[in-house]
Structures are given as structure tokens and as C-alpha cells.
Write a protein that holds these residues in place. Sequence first.
Motif, mmCIF file in Angstrom:
data_model
loop_
_atom_site.group_PDB
_atom_site.id
_atom_site.type_symbol
_atom_site.label_atom_id
_atom_site.label_comp_id
_atom_site.label_asym_id
_atom_site.label_seq_id
_atom_site.Cartn_x
_atom_site.Cartn_y
_atom_site.Cartn_z
ATOM 1 N N GLY A 180 35.664 42.811 43.548
ATOM 2 C CA GLY A 180 36.107 44.058 42.932
ATOM 3 C C GLY A 180 37.315 44.664 43.619
ATOM 4 N N ALA A 181 37.485 44.325 44.895
ATOM 5 C CA ALA A 181 38.621 44.863 45.647
ATOM 6 C C ALA A 181 39.871 44.013 45.476
ATOM 7 C CB ALA A 181 38.262 44.972 47.128
ATOM 8 N N GLY A 182 39.735 42.911 44.765
ATOM 9 C CA GLY A 182 40.916 42.112 44.445
ATOM 10 C C GLY A 182 41.331 41.124 45.512
ATOM 11 N N LYS A 183 42.403 40.414 45.211
ATOM 12 C CA LYS A 183 42.842 39.343 46.112
ATOM 13 C C LYS A 183 43.718 39.853 47.242
ATOM 14 C CE LYS A 183 47.000 38.273 43.614
ATOM 15 N NZ LYS A 183 48.046 37.318 43.290
ATOM 16 N N GLN A 184 44.114 41.119 47.154
ATOM 17 C CA GLN A 184 45.003 41.663 48.180
ATOM 18 C C GLN A 184 44.293 41.716 49.536
ATOM 19 O OE1 GLN A 184 47.282 44.571 46.479
ATOM 20 N NE2 GLN A 184 48.533 45.029 48.276
ATOM 21 N N LEU A 185 44.940 41.231 50.565
ATOM 22 C CA LEU A 185 44.335 41.233 51.895
ATOM 23 C C LEU A 185 44.192 42.666 52.408
ATOM 24 C CD1 LEU A 185 46.299 38.269 53.554
ATOM 25 C CD2 LEU A 185 44.292 38.207 52.060
ATOM 26 N N SER A 186 43.096 42.934 53.091
ATOM 27 C CA SER A 186 42.887 44.254 53.690
ATOM 28 C C SER A 186 41.904 44.100 54.841
ATOM 29 C CB SER A 186 42.302 45.219 52.656
ATOM 30 O OG SER A 186 40.949 44.894 52.389
ATOM 31 N N GLU A 187 41.935 45.030 55.760
ATOM 32 C CA GLU A 187 40.991 44.981 56.883
ATOM 33 C C GLU A 187 39.553 44.990 56.385
ATOM 34 O OE1 GLU A 187 41.044 47.373 60.297
ATOM 35 O OE2 GLU A 187 43.174 47.091 60.672
ATOM 36 N N MET A 188 39.311 45.834 55.394
ATOM 37 C CA MET A 188 37.947 46.008 54.903
ATOM 38 C C MET A 188 37.374 44.713 54.321
ATOM 39 S SD MET A 188 36.949 49.164 52.513
ATOM 40 C CE MET A 188 35.238 49.609 52.245
ATOM 41 N N THR A 189 38.235 43.871 53.770
ATOM 42 C CA THR A 189 37.759 42.637 53.149
ATOM 43 C C THR A 189 38.090 41.390 53.964
ATOM 44 O OG1 THR A 189 39.756 42.611 51.810
ATOM 45 C CG2 THR A 189 37.794 43.577 50.798
ATOM 46 N N HIS A 190 38.527 41.580 55.193
ATOM 47 C CA HIS A 190 38.689 40.464 56.136
ATOM 48 C C HIS A 190 37.269 39.954 56.429
ATOM 49 C CE1 HIS A 190 40.754 38.176 59.183
ATOM 50 N NE2 HIS A 190 40.166 38.757 60.193
ATOM 51 N N PHE A 191 37.063 38.646 56.338
ATOM 52 C CA PHE A 191 35.687 38.127 56.439
ATOM 53 C C PHE A 191 34.939 38.657 57.651
ATOM 54 C CE2 PHE A 191 32.267 35.249 57.518
ATOM 55 C CZ PHE A 191 31.669 35.017 56.290
ATOM 56 N N SER A 192 35.587 38.664 58.813
ATOM 57 C CA SER A 192 34.889 39.105 60.027
ATOM 58 C C SER A 192 34.472 40.572 59.945
ATOM 59 C CB SER A 192 35.783 38.893 61.256
ATOM 60 O OG SER A 192 36.094 37.533 61.423
ATOM 61 N N ASN A 193 35.138 41.344 59.117
ATOM 62 C CA ASN A 193 34.764 42.754 58.953
ATOM 63 C C ASN A 193 33.727 42.970 57.853
ATOM 64 O OD1 ASN A 193 36.662 43.271 60.886
ATOM 65 N ND2 ASN A 193 38.190 44.122 59.503
ATOM 66 N N THR A 194 33.798 42.215 56.790
ATOM 67 C CA THR A 194 32.902 42.402 55.642
ATOM 68 C C THR A 194 31.538 41.792 55.905
ATOM 69 O OG1 THR A 194 34.847 42.075 54.240
ATOM 70 C CG2 THR A 194 32.700 42.092 53.142
ATOM 71 N N ASN A 195 31.547 40.607 56.492
ATOM 72 C CA ASN A 195 30.316 39.872 56.747
ATOM 73 C C ASN A 195 29.445 40.645 57.736
ATOM 74 O OD1 ASN A 195 28.638 37.529 56.619
ATOM 75 N ND2 ASN A 195 29.460 36.833 58.573
ATOM 76 N N GLU A 196 28.142 40.638 57.514
ATOM 77 C CA GLU A 196 27.208 41.358 58.381
ATOM 78 C C GLU A 196 27.591 42.835 58.513
ATOM 79 O OE1 GLU A 196 24.493 39.206 58.369
ATOM 80 O OE2 GLU A 196 24.103 40.004 60.357
ATOM 81 N N ASN A 197 28.060 43.401 57.428
ATOM 82 C CA ASN A 197 28.468 44.797 57.464
ATOM 83 C C ASN A 197 28.189 45.462 56.123
ATOM 84 O OD1 ASN A 197 29.567 47.106 58.562
ATOM 85 N ND2 ASN A 197 31.662 46.354 58.683
ATOM 86 N N LEU A 198 28.084 46.779 56.134
ATOM 87 C CA LEU A 198 28.051 47.605 54.925
ATOM 88 C C LEU A 198 29.084 48.698 55.161
ATOM 89 C CD1 LEU A 198 24.183 48.060 54.481
ATOM 90 C CD2 LEU A 198 25.660 46.428 53.293
ATOM 91 N N GLN A 199 30.000 48.838 54.214
ATOM 92 C CA GLN A 199 31.090 49.802 54.382
ATOM 93 C C GLN A 199 31.125 50.744 53.184
ATOM 94 O OE1 GLN A 199 34.807 47.774 56.257
ATOM 95 N NE2 GLN A 199 33.771 46.084 55.282
ATOM 96 N N ILE A 200 30.869 51.988 53.417
ATOM 97 C CA ILE A 200 30.917 52.987 52.358
ATOM 98 C C ILE A 200 32.356 53.497 52.284
ATOM 99 C CG2 ILE A 200 30.211 54.879 53.885
ATOM 100 C CD1 ILE A 200 28.307 55.774 51.613
ATOM 101 N N TYR A 201 32.857 53.707 51.071
ATOM 102 C CA TYR A 201 34.279 54.053 50.967
ATOM 103 C C TYR A 201 34.555 54.971 49.786
ATOM 104 C CZ TYR A 201 34.606 50.386 47.347
ATOM 105 O OH TYR A 201 34.430 49.637 46.222
ATOM 106 N N LYS A 202 35.639 55.685 49.856
ATOM 107 C CA LYS A 202 36.119 56.539 48.757
ATOM 108 C C LYS A 202 35.028 57.455 48.210
ATOM 109 C CE LYS A 202 39.775 53.542 46.822
ATOM 110 N NZ LYS A 202 40.209 52.867 45.597
#
Lengths: 352, 352, 352, 352
Positions: free
Chosen positions: A190-212
Motif C-alpha cells: 500500500g505504501a508503494g514501490k518508493q523506498l522509505s525508512e519505514m518500508t526498509h525491510f530491517s525496519n518493517t520486519n518484526e515491527n508495527l508502525q502506526i502512522y498518519k
Amino acid sequence: MHNNFKRDDQMQVGLIGISGYGGTQLYQLLKHHPHIDNIHLYGHDLTKAKPVNQVIPGLIHESGTLVPYDANQIMAENDVVFFATSAGVTTKLAKPFLEHDFPVIDLSGDFRLKSGAMFTKWYHKQAPATAWLQQAHYGLADFSSAEQSNYIANPGCYATATLLGLAPVVMHQWIDPTSIIVDAKSGTSGAGKQLSEMTHFSNTNENLQIYKVNQHQHIPEIMQQLQCWNSDISAIQFTTTLVPLTRGLMSTIYVKVKTGISEQQVEQSFEQTFADKADIHYCHQKLPMVKQVVGTNYCDVGMVFNPVTKIITIVSVIDNLIKGAGGQAIQNLNQRFGFSLNQGLSLEPIWP
Amino acid sequence: MHNNFKRDDQMQVGLIGISGYGGTQLYQLLKHHPHIDNIHLYGHDLTKAKPVNQVIPGLIHESGTLVPYDANQIMAENDVVFFATSAGVTTKLAKPFLEHDFPVIDLSGDFRLKSGAMFTKWYHKQAPATAWLQQAHYGLADFSSAEQSNYIANPGCYATATLLGLAPVVMHQWIDPTSIIVDAKSGTSGAGKQLSEMTHFSNTNENLQIYKVNQHQHIPEIMQQLQCWNSDISAIQFTTTLVPLTRGLMSTIYVKVKTGISEQQVEQSFEQTFADKADIHYCHQKLPMVKQVVGTNYCDVGMVFNPVTKIITIVSVIDNLIKGAGGQAIQNLNQRFGFSLNQGLSLEPIWP
Amino acid sequence: MHNNFKRDDQMQVGLIGISGYGGTQLYQLLKHHPHIDNIHLYGHDLTKAKPVNQVIPGLIHESGTLVPYDANQIMAENDVVFFATSAGVTTKLAKPFLEHDFPVIDLSGDFRLKSGAMFTKWYHKQAPATAWLQQAHYGLADFSSAEQSNYIANPGCYATATLLGLAPVVMHQWIDPTSIIVDAKSGTSGAGKQLSEMTHFSNTNENLQIYKVNQHQHIPEIMQQLQCWNSDISAIQFTTTLVPLTRGLMSTIYVKVKTGISEQQVEQSFEQTFADKADIHYCHQKLPMVKQVVGTNYCDVGMVFNPVTKIITIVSVIDNLIKGAGGQAIQNLNQRFGFSLNQGLSLEPIWP
Amino acid sequence: MHNNFKRDDQMQVGLIGISGYGGTQLYQLLKHHPHIDNIHLYGHDLTKAKPVNQVIPGLIHESGTLVPYDANQIMAENDVVFFATSAGVTTKLAKPFLEHDFPVIDLSGDFRLKSGAMFTKWYHKQAPATAWLQQAHYGLADFSSAEQSNYIANPGCYATATLLGLAPVVMHQWIDPTSIIVDAKSGTSGAGKQLSEMTHFSNTNENLQIYKVNQHQHIPEIMQQLQCWNSDISAIQFTTTLVPLTRGLMSTIYVKVKTGISEQQVEQSFEQTFADKADIHYCHQKLPMVKQVVGTNYCDVGMVFNPVTKIITIVSVIDNLIKGAGGQAIQNLNQRFGFSLNQGLSLEPIWP
């Protein structure tokens, strides 16, 4: 209307934005649509033609080609054009199509809101002209028909799951209109193909991130549609959490029921509202999981009534790239051109 | 009291249930506690001794041994005993310890509720005797002291995150007491090592599964504690969703603020409530993500006030096996035996 | 030597590069090292001081500060400095430390190779001066001692797992020296915090991506060390695959045994080689899984002999950020300053 | 032959074993096959009929029914029957079909080996009668035709990826026949729906688990086929690693090239071998990733030649449930009944 496509013809369709996740999914669906003969691909920022399989790592087996964008060529070659572009692009590009009343199905958020001021407030971008916003059709396909429209704004993924889950409760008069709380969860596609810190695998994996929180750009289109259905609703609480999966979206919705309303009445509303909706599967009290719809155009909805708190918990799940993007765009195509609503959408869930 | 452990001694501790995820985590923490000399391991269903490294795949480097359970031996060899057993076990085994007033820290749910009837209703199991339930201390360590108690019931993981997030709002009188809605998300380690369809990798991965809506066994302990803090609260709405990660828990909480209450008052309540809590980290309006606490005993809490809906969204995150189990058990140990509250809990987050 | 640190003192250490994954891990280990009093943090591209908790999302509870880089200040304030910087940085920055013979532990690849030409060939960057490369010590800590060195090049993660797995077979003369094939698998933390398509969650998740076949920059340091052990080895085959996990690395190694060599001889070599290595755990024929070492400084090695093909399959697993980076750097620190080898490395596996 | 199905008819097909992952996938493919009219579902251990949507959580939108198994009924109602059952089932159930020479496509391993002794050795189960094993056709569809066979043994997933990757090198005479090493990696769907410690989410996630080294039951069918192609090959080295993803399989293969063979010759062999294989996509030196084939019937193969070691690294990727099970079963159906090889297999990759 400009377009003189006849129901029995095979269609020629144009697509701008195949390289995004929604665009790729739409392309895959268009390929298998029984009434489509050819899909022409255009890149709105290309200067020369490029093979699809060099642009999209997941489409390595494709033989097609993207050609540079040219509005006149697009209208000449196609019966309809899809824009699967990011926010702000159709605001700039849609003009010739609108002027020629050429059929457009726009998967971006640019034409979903009726108010340009609202668009600018939530998207932080310049809005299309108000006249055009008014003319665009918000294509929540299971609850509206795109039959008469030549500019169809395809709903957002969060909006789709949330509105379909809320439809039975807001169309009837038995809820506290100030009580709607939405806790939505989505995977990274849903966040698209654009690279971002939030969707960097090491950040997304084993994580829950609430946003906006309270700031998601799908909030105003949800509100706009809810108010069409029930003018008593003046605000909702809406939260999104990024969870470590690629595809799938769950909208968990809490609504307080007015005093005196029984579980049976609530249950009936859900049954009646979804009775004739082929792509909405009402699961009753067995709340759906995301995986039962991923890969399909289904929206599965379940509901549990809590007699103590008088709150009903509604769970609505979709594949964000199909029902929440490309699949609903096909539904809108079908409505606009007189095909049956689910033509080309006989899809299988990815199991396991 | 039976126990005559003195603050300057090194402790001998017993542990039953190391093979569960919570038990393993507790064992790892006990090993590094500066006041503990020896950890004796007992298996409540063992008939002969067994090396730890044959029982727990993740503890292959350990050299210790589990020996069969014997209550008298346990009391003879230790200053305190931890039960990290599943529901129903301490109901059966706790009697001799209670009779001898021997210090017990119980990580299971058996002694958390004051009412046996409630235990049976929510756990579908026979309850401990009421007298003992009354005597047990509910060890929400950051808000109560286990100093005077010899039977400490360690809170559940969902209860811990939810209660810590709710503390500032229920202790003050500015919320609508009927408005509390909790949408909690947890990884699979909370479901334990027992195999199940829901936690089979092919089912959990790329999926979101909502479960036990209004039926989760942590609801009554949350209610019991909330009512201690604020007797106006008569019910909450509580939902749990299994997300595809192993460790970590996020409790997203929605509460409506009474008319006339300002964002500043709300903000102040949070600041004041957490001011002296070393292990609760108040993040203000920057909502925490799960990964910033995984591996630690922190509970991080953030909050956003929505001036339109008058709803505050509270996000509380913990490592379910540390703050939600073994780490809080260490806090309770520290309180009971007069060590400083966070002794042995100077842990580092797993990053990334 | 410049440095006159005495064994009984508490150390002052400097760290450049805390914001990278390896640097963060190293910092966390240094904090708990019993002989370290203070850790000073420097940012090699900072112009003014910055709080750690604003730089690293995972270190939100830290109170320290990064200050701008200044070589003289670093030497004045510390007994040793760690560089956890990316390739090319120490080539540029190391000069003053080398000139003053000040103790440096360099986690980057810049000083691992003895030949500048090789460095340039594999890293596509300018190399440090040959004299300095010659002077640097390749700190494969379990098999060499950094006692006499003031510039210690900490090995790469793939190199560590592979070399430790291969040590028993290359130190003895019973393998075909042309037969070594390494199929290594690693999680995304090894690729660092830098955003890339390959490590975008939607691309990494549900995917396996093989990369840098025969071109990985850890190949030359593996070769250099293998040839120290056994000059008959002139080449290896080395492959790396990115798998969807954050931490952990498995090196699967295939080697052909010379005719006449028995399984018992092979087994004995492994036992003997690892007999005195506290941090290498030989699992015999029970091949290790990654999760049994993640969170620790262990390298676990297992081996299976195939009597039909005469090939032994060696499996070596490590936590790439600990044994493969920060943990081994601590081992090198311990050796250099006379502490026991595993001081500060009594770590617990993350289970589950 | 018993069966008198004619090419222009629409088929009636039977399926036993829909509840397994391979069976579900096969069912989904059969539904969209243009020459199939009806799919009849049988449960080999059912005593009364059961709705599909109560048996398989992922098929909640299906309306079909499983009925109890009855061989005569199956033959009366269908033109062909598929068995997607676990090992040992068809050994017991196949007899009536074999006796009536009724077309069977068997996705299990029971009839893949020509030798009953080998079956028993690798599967630890009683083998079918030797005469029947001899009669069964090993249906590696891209390299053999099931045209004349009424009992088709569909290959295993590891065998399919490995054999297709090896075909170019073993069919030509330029490799060292003792040098084949296979390092295969697979997601959890290959292990089936049966619960196990290894596939418990908390154990699989963030882990790599190597298993069945030299003991995997797909080894003998690989050997059997390799020896058909090249009798010089007497053994291979074969390793499998469970990685944390649901779908997808990568077989990484190492083979030593004979002295004097050039990269061009190797390249040519790959090009020629795959030139007429519509479902095998040769990627040249751009090694394929798993995600480019998941959701499709493609096997993508890439290859890199190392001039120093003379080893070629071959990477072959498939969707284990499609090309490695249900999709290849459709290819075998197509061959047996005279449809074009890829009828019903025009599938789209799951992207992202």
C-alpha cells in the motif's frame, strides 16, 4: 459523449503508470479481461520507448513496451485510459481528456474529493479545477454506478475497506453518529514501490508502525461518502498501522449502537445491505482474516455485537491492490461500458 | 513470613516452566541478575532429570538440568519460586507454598483475579480457593508494590500494555468512562510454543487474524485493575489481532475526553503519571513503534488528541515476553526482596 | 606504543559510526563491558553535536550525544577508537591514528587485505597505503591474537562464518583444495541501513535474491586467510543469497575429502580444532539453525559426511552483527588490552 | 485404453486431496482450465459429504462439496483422476485405477521411482508393486510426454527445479559427473499444512533451518532422471534449507566443467536446451529471484561461469505449488489428452 464504444466490440485500453504496484496489478487483470483486445502502455515521464520487462522486476516474462506519453495518441488509440499514477499527476495531465470527454479511470486520489480546498489540505498539492472535481464520479463500485461518467475516480484502499464495512451501519439509523472509530492495518504494498525508512525491510520486519494518525489522506474521501449516506456523521477517528506483510488490509471498525437496538436488527442490516453484492462476502460473526481475500476482488466483512458495551466490532478485509485498486478499477470499467460487474474478476485467493 | 532472606545475601531461586517462551525469557533474565546466585529448574511433569539444552532448541548452549518437581525440595533449596506454567497448573500446585507462606511469583493467569467465579468464566477451568485469590497480589509493578506479598500474580502481556497506557486517563476524571476501546496487536510468541493452525507459519505469514473478540482472558484482569483506579468504568471494548511477527505487542487505545477538557490537561496527566516511572517512556505525540522496546523492559507510550472527535489515541508498546512476562516478574522480585526496581533489567533493544 | 592503558584501569573508548547497524550493536555491547567506563561518540560527517536518540530510531531511550569528528580530540579522550564506518572512510581518516600508533579497531573492510591492488579490485575504491595494510592485523579473534597490534581490521560477517566453518578442514591436509564451495545466506541487516530496492520490504519479503556471485567483497579476505592456513588452496566458489529475515547468517560449505580419509578422521579434526574455542560451539552431526545463535557471540558449526560423494557439508551460523561485527570487535579489544577473550560477551540468544 | 475421452469434449475430472496445499492449488488451476467442465472432489478419509469451505480456510468463497471416496464412482464420473495425497496413500488406493487402466495423475511420491526397494528406503513405507512402478510415467512435463501413459507420477518440487536447472549440463558431455552439488531453499508451503515444530511461526520466522541433508526423499527421483539423461552420474550432493517465506523454491546448483570447455559452449547448451521450452525462461547471467515466478508455472534459470574455479553456478526458481505440483500436473493432463502444453497455465506472478 465522445466515446462510441459498443458493447460487443473488443476494447483497446491505455494505461499510464504500470510501474507502480497498483498499475502492475491492473495490467495483470486487464490482460485476462474477456472484452479487452489490447493494452497500450504509456510512461508519463518517458522520453523513449522501454520494454516492460526492464522496468518492473516482477514482469520479467512480459514482452510489451512502454511508450512516451502523448494525450492525443492515447485518445486516438484507445476506448478508455487508466491512470495509475501518484498524487498530483492527473491534476496536471487530465485536461485534454476532460475537454474531449474521453473516458478516464483514475486510480490516484486527485479527483476523489469534490472540494479542491480539501484536496489541497490533505494532499498538500494543488487541486484540479472545481468544475472538474464536481464532474468526476467517485467509483465505489459496489454502491454506485459509473455508467454515466467519463471521469471515474477510483477509491483508495483504506477507503474501500472502511466504507464497505461501514455501509450497513451508516445507511440505517441505529448508530451513534459520533462513535465511529477505525483502526486499519495494512501491508507494505500500500505504501508503494518508493523506498522509505519505514518500508526498509530491517525496519518493517518484526515491527508495527502506526502512522498518519488523524492525517491520512483517505480520511476526507471516507467522510465525503459517509455524509452522502448519512448526513449526521460529522467526523470519524481513523488510524493506520503498517504491519509486516506485503499484501492485504484489515479495517477494524468500532461503532456504538443506539439504545434499544437489538443484535438481530444489526445482523439484519448487514444481511440486507450485502444481499445483492456479489463481491462482498458477509461472514456473520466469524470475523474474516486477511488471507482469505488476498489475490481476489472480494471484500469480506464480519461483525460481533457486544451486548455489554453496545459496541459492534466490524472487520473488513481486502487485497489492497485488487479490491483496493486494480480490481475495483475493472469493476468501474465494467459498469461504464456495460459489461457485467465482475467480468474479468474471477480470481483465486493465494492459499497458503 | 516464612522467608528470611536478607537484602545483602545472594539469592537461590527456583523456576518451574522454563520450556515455555515466558519461562525461557525469565531464565535468561535471572541469569544476569546481580543478586541471584543459583537458579534451580524443575519440570512439573518430569519423572527424571533432563538437560536444558535437550528441552529448548534455543538454549542449546546451556549446561543446566531440569529436575522433577517436588514442592518440599523447592522450598528447601530456594528463597523464592517462579511459576511460568500454563493456565490451571498453579491452581493445582500452589497449595504447599501458600500454606508455608513461601514466596511465589506466578506468571500464569491463575491467581490474577480476585473472584474464582470470574476465573472460571474466562479461563474455563476450576479456580483456586477464594481465600487464596484474595491474598494474592496483582503485581503491576510500576503501579503497585509487591513488598508485603508472598504470592505475586504477574500480569498478562495485553493487560500490562493496556493498563500502563490507560493509567493516566483513568486515574484522572476527564474521560467518558464508557468510551474505552482497545485494539491490541501481538506477535506469535504471545501464543506460546504450542502448535496450532493459527500459528502455523503458512497461516500466520502474510496474514492478519483477529481472535477472541470480547472473549480474551486478559479482559477481566484489565477491568479489575481499572475499577481499582476508577470505579466509574464498568466495561471496555477489547480486541486482539495476531500479526506476523514473533515478539512485540502494541495496544492502541481510544478514549473520549469529557467536554471542556483541553489537550494541555491531557498532556499534563500523561507527564505527571509517568514522571517517576523509570521503565515507562512517555513519547508525547510521537507514537512509539514496537521495535523500539523489543528486547527491553520498557513500556513506551505516546498519545494524540483529536480536537474534532475529542478522542485521544493512546499507543502503548512492550516486548510481550519481557515487560509482559519475565521482565515484570523481575520487577516484582526486586520489590518483594528490597532491590531497586530495575535491578537486572538494564537491557538493550534488538536493533535492527 | 603510544598507548599506556593498564589492565586494571577502566577504559575510555571512542566510537565513530554508531548510526550504522554494526555500530549500534557495538555500542550496546560496549555499554555492558565491565572494563569500560565511558564511550565517546563521534560522527565523521557531523558539524555540530546531536543526541543519539535523534539519530537512531532504535536507540530512543539513550541519552548520549554524538559530537563532530576530531582526530586529536579522539586520541586525547580515549584509550582506543572503533570505526564502524562504511567502506572507504578509514582509508581517508586513519592516518593520524596510524602515525601516532594509537589503538584502532576498524570494523570496515578497508584494512583487511594485505594488498592495496586487491582492495581496489574488489571494493572499487582507492586503497590505504601498502605499508599500513601490511601493519594492520586481521582480527579473526578465535584464531589469532590482536595482543601486539595497534590497527586491528575486524573481519567481515560472511568471512567470519565461513572461515570458522572451514578452519578444521583446511588446517588439516585431508581435503581436495580445489573443491571448496560456499553457499551463504544472510538477512537484511548485513546490507545495512541504506535504502535499496533489494531491501525494500515488498521486494525482500516472500523472496530469495542471489547476489554478487563470485564478486562479493568478502571473497578476498577469505582467500587471504585460507592461504595462511593452507597454501594449496588457490580459489573458492562463493555465493550469497539474501533471505527474508533481519538478523542471522548461515554459511553452508561443501568440501570434498581425499580418498582414504574416514569419517572418524574428519570428526576428530572438528573436535580438536574447536576444543579450546569458547565461542565456537561444535554441534557434531546435528546441523545448527540460525536462531540458536542470534543475539549471541557464538558461532555454531555442524558437519555431515556423505560416504557416497565423499563430500562433507559444513554448516556455520552466526549473528552477523555480533560475531560478524560488534562482538568480534569486543573480542579483539579484549585480546589487545589483556582482558579475557569473552569479557562482556555473556549474551543470551533471542528465543523465540 | 479404457478411457475414450475425445479432444473436443469438455472433461470431467476427479480430485482426491484438495485440503492439502498442492491439492488446493491444483483445484484452483483446474477451475480455470478451458477444457474442464466439472471437478468432482473426494475425500479419501471422509465418511460423509462436507462443504469445501468448511475444510479449507483459504477457500471460504467456494460452494463445492467433498464426497466420500469410492473408486468405482470416481471412474464412472470422470475422465481422469488426480491424487494430491500424502505419501503412502496411492500405494493403497491406486489398484482399481491401474487394473482398469483409468487415467491417474498422482502428485504424491508413491509412483515416481521405478524400484520399490528404493521407495521403501527413502520413504520408509511399503512400496507399490514393481510391475506398476514400471508402468508409471515420470511426468517431468517439459522434457517428457505423458501422451501414452495412464498412470502419471508428477515430480516433486525440489526435483522439478533441480532437474530443469541441470538438464542443459547433464545432457551434454562437458561436466565432471561427480561434481554436482545442489543447495536448495524452500518456503514452508512445501512442508504442507501439517503442524510441526519446524514450521511453527515462532520457530520459522527469523530463522534458517537446514534439514534432511543427504536424506531428502526427492534425491532418488532426481538421480533416476539424471541417469536417464547421463549414465555417468552416479551421485549428487543435495541439501535443503527451510527459509521464512510461504511460497517459492530456489535450487542453487554447482557443477564443475571439464577442462577445455569454454563459457560460450556452456552458454550455448543452456540456450539450445531451453529454446523450445515455453515455460522455462532462461535468464542468461542475470540470476533469477524467487518472486519473479511465484504465482506462475514458470521455471526461471540463470547461470554464471567462474573461469577461475571452472564451476558454473546455476540458479533455478519455481513456485513450488504450481510448477512444483499443481501446474505441472496440468501440463501432464494437457499432454495426456492432447491439449496444448500450457493450456490453462497463463498465470500472472504475484507482484509485489
